[in-house]
Design a protein around this motif. Structure first.
Motif, PDB file in Angstrom:
ATOM      1  N   GLU A 243       0.856  -1.180   0.000  1.00  0.00           N
ATOM      2  CA  GLU A 243       0.000   0.000   0.000  1.00  0.00           C
ATOM      3  C   GLU A 243       0.891   1.228   0.000  1.00  0.00           C
ATOM      4  O   GLU A 243       1.610   1.485   0.975  1.00  0.00           O
ATOM      5  N   VAL A 244       0.873   1.994  -1.088  1.00  0.00           N
ATOM      6  CA  VAL A 244       1.841   3.064  -1.294  1.00  0.00           C
ATOM      7  C   VAL A 244       1.375   4.363  -0.640  1.00  0.00           C
ATOM      8  O   VAL A 244       0.301   4.878  -0.952  1.00  0.00           O
ATOM      9  N   VAL A 245       2.192   4.873   0.275  1.00  0.00           N
ATOM     10  CA  VAL A 245       1.992   6.219   0.816  1.00  0.00           C
ATOM     11  C   VAL A 245       2.666   7.226  -0.103  1.00  0.00           C
ATOM     12  O   VAL A 245       2.090   8.224  -0.496  1.00  0.00           O
ATOM     13  N   SER A 246       3.919   6.948  -0.471  1.00  0.00           N
ATOM     14  CA  SER A 246       4.662   7.765  -1.432  1.00  0.00           C
ATOM     15  C   SER A 246       5.765   6.918  -2.042  1.00  0.00           C
ATOM     16  O   SER A 246       6.497   6.238  -1.311  1.00  0.00           O
ATOM     17  N   PRO A 247       5.915   6.944  -3.378  1.00  0.00           N
ATOM     18  CA  PRO A 247       7.002   6.186  -4.011  1.00  0.00           C
ATOM     19  C   PRO A 247       8.312   6.964  -4.087  1.00  0.00           C
ATOM     20  O   PRO A 247       9.310   6.448  -4.592  1.00  0.00           O
ATOM     21  N   LEU A 248       8.332   8.186  -3.584  1.00  0.00           N
ATOM     22  CA  LEU A 248       9.511   9.040  -3.699  1.00  0.00           C
ATOM     23  C   LEU A 248      10.682   8.440  -2.918  1.00  0.00           C
ATOM     24  O   LEU A 248      10.569   8.162  -1.723  1.00  0.00           O
ATOM     25  N   GLY A 249      11.791   8.235  -3.596  1.00  0.00           N
ATOM     26  CA  GLY A 249      13.000   7.745  -2.941  1.00  0.00           C
ATOM     27  C   GLY A 249      13.176   6.242  -2.970  1.00  0.00           C
ATOM     28  O   GLY A 249      14.149   5.730  -2.398  1.00  0.00           O
ATOM     29  N   CYS A 250      12.281   5.521  -3.648  1.00  0.00           N
ATOM     30  CA  CYS A 250      12.405   4.054  -3.679  1.00  0.00           C
ATOM     31  C   CYS A 250      13.690   3.615  -4.373  1.00  0.00           C
ATOM     32  O   CYS A 250      14.402   2.728  -3.899  1.00  0.00           O
ATOM     33  N   GLY A 251      13.996   4.220  -5.518  1.00  0.00           N
ATOM     34  CA  GLY A 251      15.217   3.866  -6.226  1.00  0.00           C
ATOM     35  C   GLY A 251      16.465   4.180  -5.423  1.00  0.00           C
ATOM     36  O   GLY A 251      17.442   3.422  -5.446  1.00  0.00           O
ATOM     37  N   ASP A 252      16.444   5.286  -4.700  1.00  0.00           N
ATOM     38  CA  ASP A 252      17.587   5.669  -3.868  1.00  0.00           C
ATOM     39  C   ASP A 252      17.764   4.695  -2.712  1.00  0.00           C
ATOM     40  O   ASP A 252      18.894   4.363  -2.326  1.00  0.00           O
ATOM     41  N   SER A 253      16.650   4.230  -2.155  1.00  0.00           N
ATOM     42  CA  SER A 253      16.718   3.231  -1.083  1.00  0.00           C
ATOM     43  C   SER A 253      17.345   1.947  -1.610  1.00  0.00           C
ATOM     44  O   SER A 253      18.194   1.328  -0.951  1.00  0.00           O
ATOM     45  N   ALA A 254      16.932   1.550  -2.824  1.00  0.00           N
ATOM     46  CA  ALA A 254      17.511   0.349  -3.427  1.00  0.00           C
ATOM     47  C   ALA A 254      19.015   0.513  -3.639  1.00  0.00           C
ATOM     48  O   ALA A 254      19.802  -0.409  -3.367  1.00  0.00           O
ATOM     49  N   SER A 255      19.439   1.668  -4.126  1.00  0.00           N
ATOM     50  CA  SER A 255      20.865   1.905  -4.357  1.00  0.00           C
ATOM     51  C   SER A 255      21.666   1.793  -3.068  1.00  0.00           C
ATOM     52  O   SER A 255      22.729   1.158  -3.023  1.00  0.00           O
ATOM     53  N   ALA A 256      21.164   2.411  -2.014  1.00  0.00           N
ATOM     54  CA  ALA A 256      21.885   2.431  -0.742  1.00  0.00           C
ATOM     55  C   ALA A 256      22.037   1.032  -0.163  1.00  0.00           C
ATOM     56  O   ALA A 256      23.116   0.645   0.315  1.00  0.00           O
ATOM     57  N   VAL A 257      20.972   0.262  -0.192  1.00  0.00           N
ATOM     58  CA  VAL A 257      21.025  -1.082   0.391  1.00  0.00           C
ATOM     59  C   VAL A 257      21.835  -2.026  -0.488  1.00  0.00           C
ATOM     60  O   VAL A 257      22.587  -2.868   0.013  1.00  0.00           O
ATOM     61  N   LEU A 258      21.728  -1.878  -1.804  1.00  0.00           N
ATOM     62  CA  LEU A 258      22.524  -2.711  -2.708  1.00  0.00           C
ATOM     63  C   LEU A 258      24.012  -2.553  -2.416  1.00  0.00           C
ATOM     64  O   LEU A 258      24.738  -3.546  -2.237  1.00  0.00           O
ATOM     65  N   LEU A 259      24.496  -1.311  -2.337  1.00  0.00           N
ATOM     66  CA  LEU A 259      25.920  -1.105  -2.090  1.00  0.00           C
ATOM     67  C   LEU A 259      26.294  -1.474  -0.659  1.00  0.00           C
ATOM     68  O   LEU A 259      27.382  -2.004  -0.407  1.00  0.00           O
ATOM     69  N   SER A 260      25.398  -1.223   0.298  1.00  0.00           N
ATOM     70  CA  SER A 260      25.666  -1.613   1.691  1.00  0.00           C
ATOM     71  C   SER A 260      25.909  -3.112   1.788  1.00  0.00           C
ATOM     72  O   SER A 260      26.829  -3.571   2.486  1.00  0.00           O
ATOM     73  N   GLU A 261      25.085  -3.893   1.106  1.00  0.00           N
ATOM     74  CA  GLU A 261      25.245  -5.339   1.127  1.00  0.00           C
ATOM     75  C   GLU A 261      26.518  -5.769   0.395  1.00  0.00           C
ATOM     76  O   GLU A 261      27.235  -6.667   0.849  1.00  0.00           O
ATOM     77  N   ILE A 262      26.819  -5.132  -0.726  1.00  0.00           N
ATOM     78  CA  ILE A 262      28.007  -5.503  -1.500  1.00  0.00           C
ATOM     79  C   ILE A 262      29.285  -5.246  -0.701  1.00  0.00           C
ATOM     80  O   ILE A 262      30.198  -6.083  -0.679  1.00  0.00           O
ATOM     81  N   VAL A 263      29.384  -4.082  -0.038  1.00  0.00           N
ATOM     82  CA  VAL A 263      30.611  -3.800   0.726  1.00  0.00           C
ATOM     83  C   VAL A 263      30.746  -4.723   1.928  1.00  0.00           C
ATOM     84  O   VAL A 263      31.842  -4.874   2.487  1.00  0.00           O
ATOM     85  N   ASN A 264      29.647  -5.347   2.334  1.00  0.00           N
ATOM     86  CA  ASN A 264      29.698  -6.325   3.420  1.00  0.00           C
ATOM     87  C   ASN A 264      29.888  -7.751   2.911  1.00  0.00           C
ATOM     88  O   ASN A 264      29.745  -8.708   3.673  1.00  0.00           O
ATOM     89  N   GLY A 265      30.192  -7.892   1.610  1.00  0.00           N
ATOM     90  CA  GLY A 265      30.568  -9.191   1.066  1.00  0.00           C
ATOM     91  C   GLY A 265      29.447  -9.995   0.452  1.00  0.00           C
ATOM     92  O   GLY A 265      29.675 -11.143   0.037  1.00  0.00           O
ATOM     93  N   GLU A 266      28.241  -9.421   0.346  1.00  0.00           N
ATOM     94  CA  GLU A 266      27.134 -10.164  -0.247  1.00  0.00           C
ATOM     95  C   GLU A 266      27.250 -10.169  -1.764  1.00  0.00           C
ATOM     96  O   GLU A 266      27.713  -9.205  -2.369  1.00  0.00           O
ATOM     97  N   GLU A 267      26.844 -11.268  -2.399  1.00  0.00           N
ATOM     98  CA  GLU A 267      26.886 -11.321  -3.859  1.00  0.00           C
ATOM     99  C   GLU A 267      25.715 -10.520  -4.443  1.00  0.00           C
ATOM    100  O   GLU A 267      24.740 -10.236  -3.769  1.00  0.00           O
ATOM    101  N   LEU A 268      25.843 -10.158  -5.722  1.00  0.00           N
ATOM    102  CA  LEU A 268      24.935  -9.205  -6.358  1.00  0.00           C
ATOM    103  C   LEU A 268      23.470  -9.602  -6.247  1.00  0.00           C
ATOM    104  O   LEU A 268      22.633  -8.774  -5.868  1.00  0.00           O
TER     105      LEU A 268
END
Length: 309
Positions: A243-268
């Protein structure tokens, strides 16, 4: 904790106006307003902080009254940043949210071009922070007609420090991608088509790897299926309904978590699943880059991954 340096050259003072029902061409009175620091780099750092797997420090341009508001809000929020001062003002973005239909309309002020001296200063700040970092990110479009050399030189700095670099941009980045390094590109479907000239996400991902020596590609499409590729295989991600309150910033959230996981050794592929869970969780909040780790993990677990031929 791992450390990420995020370059966000085009921040914004964000105003979100909430209407029970927005009627174009009429006088509309908002029920409430939320004003806060935003822009893709800011949202990235907020999301990284909320996920809690890596510390993110923001390097940005900032100027004028809006810039002062933005810097004060960042301090109050506890987001660490360094600013290259600009003689021109930071933009203001106004988002209109129709709560009845769920429609979102964005009104974005013009961004002004950074001078050569301002570009050099932001690069000096960025490069100086990389010595103690585990990863770096380039977040969003450049302001005005700012030279693309800003991102090309920032990429070279990340290569010198042998850091994984997440790129969330598509305009004039070909020299950056061609130079190689541990580059992960995270863009949306329309940006992929603009960058490659190819229709279809899987074909676009294959084209990226045929043209550029990158480490990974992660492609979003709003509420539609997302895809990731590493040059050998491609995986499709089917997202849960939220249920969407606001979609603003979803892509940025994905970017931040993707790189956070990668620098911690997780595969893509596993990292992108966590990233998409954060993007879905961000929809539950009125603020961009804002979610709880519990919601992100819960929604990530509901994502279905399917290998593509």
């Amino acid at each position: 904790m791992k450390k990420i340096i995020a370059m966000g050259p085009n921040p914004a003072w964000q105003k979100s106006l909430f209407f029970d029902e927005f009627q174009p061409g009429e006088v509309n009175r908002a029920e409430r307003m939320d004003a806060y620091a935003a822009g893709k780099g800011v949202n990235f750092c907020r999301a990284a902080r909320g996920f809690g797997a890596a510390e993110a420090i923001l390097a940005q341009f900032c100027g004028g009254f809006n810039g002062s508001l933005l810097e004060r809000a960042l301090r109050e929020e506890g987001i660490e940043f360094r600013s290259a001062a600009t003689t021109t003002p930071t933009r203001c973005c106004t988002t209109v949210l129709d709560q009845r239909s769920g429609a979102m309309t964005e009104l974005i002020e013009p961004s002004f071009t950074a001078t050569a001296a301002e570009v050099d200063e932001l690069l000096r700040i960025f490069d100086g922070l990389l010595a103690d970092a585990d990863g770096a990110a380039l977040c969003g479009s450049l302001p005005g007609d700012t030279t693309p050399e800003l991102y090309h030189r920032a990429g070279a700095a990340a290569r010198r420090h042998d850091l994984p670099l997440l790129v969330d941009a598509c305009k004039a980045i070909e020299p950056l991608l061609t130079a190689g390094g541990r580059i992960f590109i995270k863009i949306n479907r329309a940006e992929l088509a603009a960058l490659t000239g190819v229709s279809g996400i899987c074909n676009g991902i294959r084209t990226l790897f045929a043209r550029f020596p990158i480490a990974g590609a992660a492609i979003t499409d709003g509420a539609g299926a997302a895809f990731a590729g590493d040059g050998r295989r491609i995986v499709r991600y089917t997202l849960p309904e939220v249920e969407v309150v606001s979609p603003l910033g979803c892509g940025d959230s994905a970017s931040a978590v993707l790189l956070s996981e990668i620098v911690n050794g997780e595969e893509l592929f596993t990292a992108f699943r966590a990233a998409l869970g954060a993007a879905c969780a961000n929809c539950l909040s009125a603020r961009s880059g804002d979610f709880t780790r519990a919601d992100a993990d819960r929604l990530a677990a509901a994502i279905v991954m399917t290998a593509q031929e």
